[in-house]
Design a protein around this motif. Structure first.
Motif, mmCIF file in Angstrom:
data_model
loop_
_atom_site.group_PDB
_atom_site.id
_atom_site.type_symbol
_atom_site.label_atom_id
_atom_site.label_comp_id
_atom_site.label_asym_id
_atom_site.label_seq_id
_atom_site.Cartn_x
_atom_site.Cartn_y
_atom_site.Cartn_z
ATOM 1 N N ILE A 211 -105.800 -39.937 16.669
ATOM 2 C CA ILE A 211 -104.954 -40.328 15.534
ATOM 3 C C ILE A 211 -105.718 -40.361 14.214
ATOM 4 O O ILE A 211 -105.117 -40.232 13.146
ATOM 5 C CB ILE A 211 -104.247 -41.672 15.777
ATOM 6 C CG1 ILE A 211 -105.247 -42.823 15.875
ATOM 7 C CG2 ILE A 211 -103.353 -41.605 17.002
ATOM 8 C CD1 ILE A 211 -104.562 -44.188 15.817
ATOM 9 N N LEU A 212 -107.030 -40.517 14.279
ATOM 10 C CA LEU A 212 -107.834 -40.496 13.052
ATOM 11 C C LEU A 212 -107.559 -39.238 12.246
ATOM 12 O O LEU A 212 -107.411 -39.283 11.020
ATOM 13 C CB LEU A 212 -109.325 -40.597 13.396
ATOM 14 C CG LEU A 212 -110.304 -40.496 12.214
ATOM 15 C CD1 LEU A 212 -110.144 -41.700 11.302
ATOM 16 C CD2 LEU A 212 -111.745 -40.400 12.730
ATOM 17 N N GLU A 213 -107.476 -38.100 12.938
ATOM 18 C CA GLU A 213 -107.192 -36.832 12.265
ATOM 19 C C GLU A 213 -105.700 -36.546 12.185
ATOM 20 O O GLU A 213 -105.207 -35.985 11.210
ATOM 21 C CB GLU A 213 -107.901 -35.690 13.006
ATOM 22 C CG GLU A 213 -109.414 -35.827 13.052
ATOM 23 C CD GLU A 213 -110.034 -35.903 11.664
ATOM 24 O OE1 GLU A 213 -109.521 -35.229 10.740
ATOM 25 O OE2 GLU A 213 -111.015 -36.651 11.502
ATOM 26 N N SER A 214 -104.966 -36.961 13.213
ATOM 27 C CA SER A 214 -103.548 -36.639 13.285
ATOM 28 C C SER A 214 -102.748 -37.249 12.144
ATOM 29 O O SER A 214 -101.850 -36.606 11.575
ATOM 30 C CB SER A 214 -102.977 -37.113 14.626
ATOM 31 O OG SER A 214 -101.619 -36.772 14.745
ATOM 32 N N VAL A 215 -103.034 -38.506 11.784
ATOM 33 C CA VAL A 215 -102.246 -39.172 10.741
ATOM 34 C C VAL A 215 -102.520 -38.594 9.352
ATOM 35 O O VAL A 215 -101.755 -38.844 8.415
ATOM 36 C CB VAL A 215 -102.506 -40.693 10.736
ATOM 37 C CG1 VAL A 215 -102.090 -41.309 12.062
ATOM 38 C CG2 VAL A 215 -103.951 -41.022 10.408
#
Length: 233
Positions: A211-215
């Motif tokens: 999620i660090l990159e996904s968001v």
């Protein structure tokens, strides 16, 4: 691990500091800014009436990769009857209030207290919270809602007034997000119901890495237009 108490400042302790049961911290508020910060950091609120606000980040974390949705033969048969229609954001408030109703068959209360409901309705008006609704003969029979950030959908709750109505909403959401290249649907905690539909457990660290990159990815807000209908196949 210690249990952290939040102050008025807008921050959270790192999610990996959560206790073994997933509880990370207590207090704070349910303002849109704090809620969005929580989800971006793999944290979500979960508490009952007469309790303080509790913030969680469980390990393992249950997630569903949209492409991996599993549809049982019986559910597929029901879908193929074409008696259901699926909408987006057409009845958000009705959906979340339906999710908040006590589960009478299981003799359970609800964790969706009024303060939570009001906060997610605010997030909906701001364009972050979305609902998927299942209708039969123009009657709302099931649905779900959650938060969308980037290419992640953080599922919050589901309800069914008819058998499989929430499962049908989840199938429609998965198909929709698969087409949009989403990374995952966060299911938060493990249930047999969601495992049977293809959800899997991953470590909290793996979840946080995703999620660090996904968001940060760009989201097409048009995918949540209430004038569209979702496909089940």
């Amino acid at each position: 691990m210690p249990l952290f108490r939040l102050s008025k400042s807008l921050d959270f302790p790192p999610a990996w500091l959560a206790r073994s049961d997933g509880l990370l911290c207590i207090g704070g508020d349910l303002s849109p800014k704090r809620l969005l910060l929580a989800y971006k950091n793999g944290i979500f609120p979960w508490f009952s009436k007469n309790e303080p606000i509790l913030w969680w980040s469980p390990d393992p974390r249950l997630i569903l990769f949209p492409k991996n949705i599993k549809i049982s033969k019986s559910l597929k048969k029901k879908i193929n009857k074409n008696i259901y229609s699926i909408t987006v954001n057409k009845a958000f408030e009705q959906t979340i209030r339906s999710c908040a109703k006590p589960r009478k068959k299981k003799h359970e209360g609800t964790w969706l207290v009024d303060e939570m409901v009001d906060s997610y309705i605010k997030l909906h008006t701001l364009g972050y919270a979305h609902s998927i609704e299942t209708w039969r003969e123009n009657k709302l029979v099931g649905g779900l809602y959650g938060i969308c950030l980037g290419k992640s959908f953080f599922g919050e709750s589901m309800f069914s007034f008819e058998n499989d109505a929430s499962k049908i909403a989840l199938v429609a959401l998965s198909n929709h997000l698969k087409k949009q290249g989403f990374d995952l649907i966060d299911c938060q905690v493990t249930t047999n119901h969601l495992l049977s539909m293809g959800a899997v457990e991953i470590s909290r660290n793996s979840f946080l890495d995703i999620i660090l990159e996904s968001v940060k990815k760009k989201e097409d807000i048009n995918i949540w237009n209430q004038n569209i209908s979702l496909e089940l196949n």
